[in-house]
Design a protein around this motif. Structure first.
Motif, PDB file in Angstrom:
ATOM      1  N   CYS D  56       0.839  -1.197   0.000  1.00  0.00           N
ATOM      2  CA  CYS D  56       0.000   0.000   0.000  1.00  0.00           C
ATOM      3  C   CYS D  56       0.882   1.258   0.000  1.00  0.00           C
ATOM      4  O   CYS D  56       0.654   2.196  -0.769  1.00  0.00           O
ATOM      5  CB  CYS D  56      -0.913  -0.026   1.215  1.00  0.00           C
ATOM      6  SG  CYS D  56      -2.265   1.159   1.121  1.00  0.00           S
ATOM      7  N   LEU D  57       1.889   1.245   0.862  1.00  0.00           N
ATOM      8  CA  LEU D  57       2.798   2.390   0.964  1.00  0.00           C
ATOM      9  C   LEU D  57       3.521   2.636  -0.368  1.00  0.00           C
ATOM     10  O   LEU D  57       3.605   3.774  -0.847  1.00  0.00           O
ATOM     11  CB  LEU D  57       3.797   2.095   2.092  1.00  0.00           C
ATOM     12  CG  LEU D  57       4.383   3.254   2.862  1.00  0.00           C
ATOM     13  CD1 LEU D  57       4.889   2.786   4.221  1.00  0.00           C
ATOM     14  CD2 LEU D  57       5.487   3.939   2.110  1.00  0.00           C
ATOM     15  N   ARG D  58       3.995   1.564  -0.978  1.00  0.00           N
ATOM     16  CA  ARG D  58       4.676   1.696  -2.268  1.00  0.00           C
ATOM     17  C   ARG D  58       3.756   2.276  -3.337  1.00  0.00           C
ATOM     18  O   ARG D  58       4.133   3.204  -4.066  1.00  0.00           O
ATOM     19  CB  ARG D  58       5.198   0.314  -2.715  1.00  0.00           C
ATOM     20  CG  ARG D  58       5.490   0.172  -4.200  1.00  0.00           C
ATOM     21  CD  ARG D  58       6.723   0.941  -4.619  1.00  0.00           C
ATOM     22  NE  ARG D  58       6.850   1.059  -6.058  1.00  0.00           N
ATOM     23  CZ  ARG D  58       7.327   0.111  -6.872  1.00  0.00           C
ATOM     24  NH1 ARG D  58       7.728  -1.041  -6.385  1.00  0.00           N
ATOM     25  NH2 ARG D  58       7.409   0.323  -8.188  1.00  0.00           N
ATOM     26  N   LEU D  59       2.542   1.719  -3.439  1.00  0.00           N
ATOM     27  CA  LEU D  59       1.617   2.202  -4.473  1.00  0.00           C
ATOM     28  C   LEU D  59       1.215   3.648  -4.203  1.00  0.00           C
ATOM     29  O   LEU D  59       1.056   4.447  -5.139  1.00  0.00           O
ATOM     30  CB  LEU D  59       0.387   1.297  -4.555  1.00  0.00           C
ATOM     31  CG  LEU D  59       0.650  -0.165  -4.924  1.00  0.00           C
ATOM     32  CD1 LEU D  59      -0.659  -0.884  -5.223  1.00  0.00           C
ATOM     33  CD2 LEU D  59       1.583  -0.289  -6.111  1.00  0.00           C
ATOM     34  N   ASN D  60       1.063   3.994  -2.931  1.00  0.00           N
ATOM     35  CA  ASN D  60       0.768   5.392  -2.569  1.00  0.00           C
ATOM     36  C   ASN D  60       1.851   6.347  -3.090  1.00  0.00           C
ATOM     37  O   ASN D  60       1.540   7.399  -3.652  1.00  0.00           O
ATOM     38  CB  ASN D  60       0.724   5.543  -1.033  1.00  0.00           C
ATOM     39  CG  ASN D  60      -0.630   5.189  -0.437  1.00  0.00           C
ATOM     40  OD1 ASN D  60      -1.671   5.434  -1.028  1.00  0.00           O
ATOM     41  ND2 ASN D  60      -0.620   4.603   0.744  1.00  0.00           N
ATOM     42  N   LEU D  61       3.114   5.974  -2.879  1.00  0.00           N
ATOM     43  CA  LEU D  61       4.212   6.869  -3.287  1.00  0.00           C
ATOM     44  C   LEU D  61       4.277   7.005  -4.809  1.00  0.00           C
ATOM     45  O   LEU D  61       4.466   8.105  -5.338  1.00  0.00           O
ATOM     46  CB  LEU D  61       5.547   6.360  -2.738  1.00  0.00           C
ATOM     47  CG  LEU D  61       5.703   6.419  -1.207  1.00  0.00           C
ATOM     48  CD1 LEU D  61       7.039   5.799  -0.795  1.00  0.00           C
ATOM     49  CD2 LEU D  61       5.606   7.847  -0.686  1.00  0.00           C
ATOM     50  N   ASP D  62       4.120   5.893  -5.513  1.00  0.00           N
ATOM     51  CA  ASP D  62       4.131   5.951  -6.981  1.00  0.00           C
ATOM     52  C   ASP D  62       2.960   6.776  -7.499  1.00  0.00           C
ATOM     53  O   ASP D  62       3.111   7.590  -8.425  1.00  0.00           O
ATOM     54  CB  ASP D  62       4.052   4.533  -7.573  1.00  0.00           C
ATOM     55  CG  ASP D  62       5.368   3.782  -7.486  1.00  0.00           C
ATOM     56  OD1 ASP D  62       6.335   4.315  -6.905  1.00  0.00           O
ATOM     57  OD2 ASP D  62       5.442   2.651  -8.008  1.00  0.00           O
ATOM     58  N   CYS D  63       1.787   6.562  -6.907  1.00  0.00           N
ATOM     59  CA  CYS D  63       0.593   7.293  -7.339  1.00  0.00           C
ATOM     60  C   CYS D  63       0.772   8.792  -7.080  1.00  0.00           C
ATOM     61  O   CYS D  63       0.428   9.628  -7.930  1.00  0.00           O
ATOM     62  CB  CYS D  63      -0.631   6.743  -6.599  1.00  0.00           C
ATOM     63  SG  CYS D  63      -2.200   7.312  -7.277  1.00  0.00           S
ATOM     64  N   ARG D  93      -4.063   7.491 -14.563  1.00  0.00           N
ATOM     65  CA  ARG D  93      -5.291   6.695 -14.404  1.00  0.00           C
ATOM     66  C   ARG D  93      -4.956   5.287 -13.901  1.00  0.00           C
ATOM     67  O   ARG D  93      -5.589   4.770 -12.966  1.00  0.00           O
ATOM     68  CB  ARG D  93      -6.021   6.616 -15.751  1.00  0.00           C
ATOM     69  CG  ARG D  93      -7.434   6.054 -15.692  1.00  0.00           C
ATOM     70  CD  ARG D  93      -7.983   5.744 -17.082  1.00  0.00           C
ATOM     71  NE  ARG D  93      -7.232   4.697 -17.763  1.00  0.00           N
ATOM     72  CZ  ARG D  93      -7.266   3.405 -17.430  1.00  0.00           C
ATOM     73  NH1 ARG D  93      -8.038   2.987 -16.445  1.00  0.00           N
ATOM     74  NH2 ARG D  93      -6.540   2.523 -18.098  1.00  0.00           N
ATOM     75  N   VAL D  94      -3.937   4.661 -14.492  1.00  0.00           N
ATOM     76  CA  VAL D  94      -3.536   3.308 -14.096  1.00  0.00           C
ATOM     77  C   VAL D  94      -3.005   3.300 -12.654  1.00  0.00           C
ATOM     78  O   VAL D  94      -3.348   2.419 -11.860  1.00  0.00           O
ATOM     79  CB  VAL D  94      -2.468   2.755 -15.068  1.00  0.00           C
ATOM     80  CG1 VAL D  94      -1.859   1.460 -14.546  1.00  0.00           C
ATOM     81  CG2 VAL D  94      -3.079   2.538 -16.454  1.00  0.00           C
ATOM     82  N   ALA D  95      -2.177   4.281 -12.317  1.00  0.00           N
ATOM     83  CA  ALA D  95      -1.622   4.348 -10.961  1.00  0.00           C
ATOM     84  C   ALA D  95      -2.733   4.518  -9.926  1.00  0.00           C
ATOM     85  O   ALA D  95      -2.713   3.879  -8.870  1.00  0.00           O
ATOM     86  CB  ALA D  95      -0.629   5.507 -10.861  1.00  0.00           C
ATOM     87  N   CYS D  96      -3.699   5.384 -10.233  1.00  0.00           N
ATOM     88  CA  CYS D  96      -4.829   5.599  -9.315  1.00  0.00           C
ATOM     89  C   CYS D  96      -5.654   4.322  -9.167  1.00  0.00           C
ATOM     90  O   CYS D  96      -6.087   3.981  -8.057  1.00  0.00           O
ATOM     91  CB  CYS D  96      -5.727   6.734  -9.814  1.00  0.00           C
ATOM     92  SG  CYS D  96      -4.970   8.367  -9.684  1.00  0.00           S
ATOM     93  N   ALA D  97      -5.864   3.615 -10.260  1.00  0.00           N
ATOM     94  CA  ALA D  97      -6.658   2.382 -10.206  1.00  0.00           C
ATOM     95  C   ALA D  97      -5.941   1.320  -9.371  1.00  0.00           C
ATOM     96  O   ALA D  97      -6.563   0.675  -8.508  1.00  0.00           O
ATOM     97  CB  ALA D  97      -6.920   1.871 -11.629  1.00  0.00           C
ATOM     98  N   GLU D  98      -4.648   1.126  -9.603  1.00  0.00           N
ATOM     99  CA  GLU D  98      -3.904   0.125  -8.826  1.00  0.00           C
ATOM    100  C   GLU D  98      -3.851   0.494  -7.343  1.00  0.00           C
ATOM    101  O   GLU D  98      -3.974  -0.368  -6.471  1.00  0.00           O
ATOM    102  CB  GLU D  98      -2.466  -0.030  -9.372  1.00  0.00           C
ATOM    103  CG  GLU D  98      -2.369  -0.858 -10.640  1.00  0.00           C
ATOM    104  CD  GLU D  98      -0.993  -1.505 -10.818  1.00  0.00           C
ATOM    105  OE1 GLU D  98      -0.947  -2.671 -11.267  1.00  0.00           O
ATOM    106  OE2 GLU D  98       0.031  -0.855 -10.530  1.00  0.00           O
ATOM    107  N   CYS D  99      -3.667   1.776  -7.044  1.00  0.00           N
ATOM    108  CA  CYS D  99      -3.591   2.215  -5.652  1.00  0.00           C
ATOM    109  C   CYS D  99      -4.952   2.085  -4.971  1.00  0.00           C
ATOM    110  O   CYS D  99      -5.029   1.698  -3.805  1.00  0.00           O
ATOM    111  CB  CYS D  99      -3.071   3.656  -5.595  1.00  0.00           C
ATOM    112  SG  CYS D  99      -2.609   4.194  -3.942  1.00  0.00           S
TER     113      CYS D  99
END
Lengths: 135, 135, 135, 135
Positions: D56-63, D93-99
């Motif tokens: 979750c933390l990783r995806l948050n930072l990328d997003c 859009r993809v980053a937001c969807a994955e996060c």
């Protein structure tokens, strides 16, 4: 930016010794000023009088960079690095003040500079207020 | 980052009153420290001992944000905003110093913290040197 | 950016299924292109012919933003979000390609545009290579 | 972010062929999502259960990185680089969807993840809407 206060209040760390409103206001002001300065730089670039707006464009870009960084720093509360936060707030405050002075020179001729000066002054004040609160 | 000096020398503004080497070194140190701190935060997150590395991860992220902003500011030379540049350099210097102290605590157990502390110390010094040169 | 490979190799996650060299090259290319595009935008702004360089300045700023974001994403390896990394690489590749085309138009008149076009082409290729490697 | 529409309307370029509301909504969603993801990463880091929140933390930072970049790109309208803007919107859009998918897994246990998932879904939709409008 309606989520800012929610995110502060749902953070696992306690907020007892924290002025939540001042923190939330400063985060909002940083993100707003970053967006406005980025847009003002681009509007200056499109003006016929772009050669008169070189300094404005430069200060806009620098201010946007420091507001973005400071907005992200203030969004974190885990751990402890008060000296860094204070120095970032001071850099952001100075950048907003310098950019506001420049934008105000062009406010009569370019409405985007008038709007941008307002965002810079608000962020400058929010940084000063938060610095006083945590000082 | 071999392009940094080329970009300074091909800029239309003259470099007579500019210490090109100190400026180029500081830009390189800022970008390198931003990358290293981002990678160190991610490595800390993957460690079994992540709960002991919370402060390190936080300082890494703040340091990366300020190094990124300062690296971009220093890449600009059009117009004039010395007070903003000085305040950004000071914020970057403080962030690097605080992050280095924290990373050094973990350098014996985590090689990525040892490498990151080095990048932080180099950037801290480069910011101090440039501040002296333009002061 | 000599720390990039060290940080990959000292990360707790294994690198067996990772092309370390391609990853390190792409991270380096992203940070270098971000710096070069930021400097080129500023050099364009200082040119007498700034009105002919508006598009170049705009593409430089967009390219710098996407290279910065992608360089930071690629510096992380904890967790799993391949779709996001691929989409970021593709966006960075497109931005570098568009910026290179524009800078190449001005390469004969402005040396900073020639240097910048090189950095963009290198980053475009590094993104394409990494996309192929992880595809 | 009340200044976003003002800045679009005071830009020297005409807005005839532009869906001002969709553009303003997407800019606001990008900046809000960047702030919320940065705060959610920090809140995850402070949780006792941080080891369950690594992804979750990783995806948050990328997003956060991609939302920041995209919010800045969309704040510019000088010049022409449609392919870059489209690729950035798609990456965001993809980053937001994955996060969002990841944050939704933790929404019952961590209120900050529930709030963050909302911000991600709103930004994912705003990017999709703007992509359709400019497609």
């Amino acid at each position: 930016m309606s989520h800012i206060t929610s995110m502060i209040e749902t953070h696992p760390n306690i907020t007892t010794d924290l002025d939540v409103q001042k923190l939330a206001d400063c985060i909002a002001a940083c993100f707003e000023c970053a967006q406005t300065c980025t847009a003002c730089a681009d509007a200056c670039l499109a003006e016929d009088a772009v050669t008169d707006l070189r300094n404005c464009l430069r200060l806009n870009l620098d201010c946007a960079d420091l507001c973005t960084a400071t907005g992200h720093l203030l969004s974190r509360r885990t751990g402890s690095n008060l000296a860094t936060v204070q120095a970032a707030l001071e850099a952001c405050r100075v950048a907003c003040a310098e950019c506001a002075v420049e934008c105000e020179k062009h406010a009569d001729h370019h409405e985007h500079c008038r709007v941008c000066a307002e965002a810079c002054r608000r962020c400058e004040q929010a940084c000063a207020d938060l610095l006083s609160a945590i000082g």
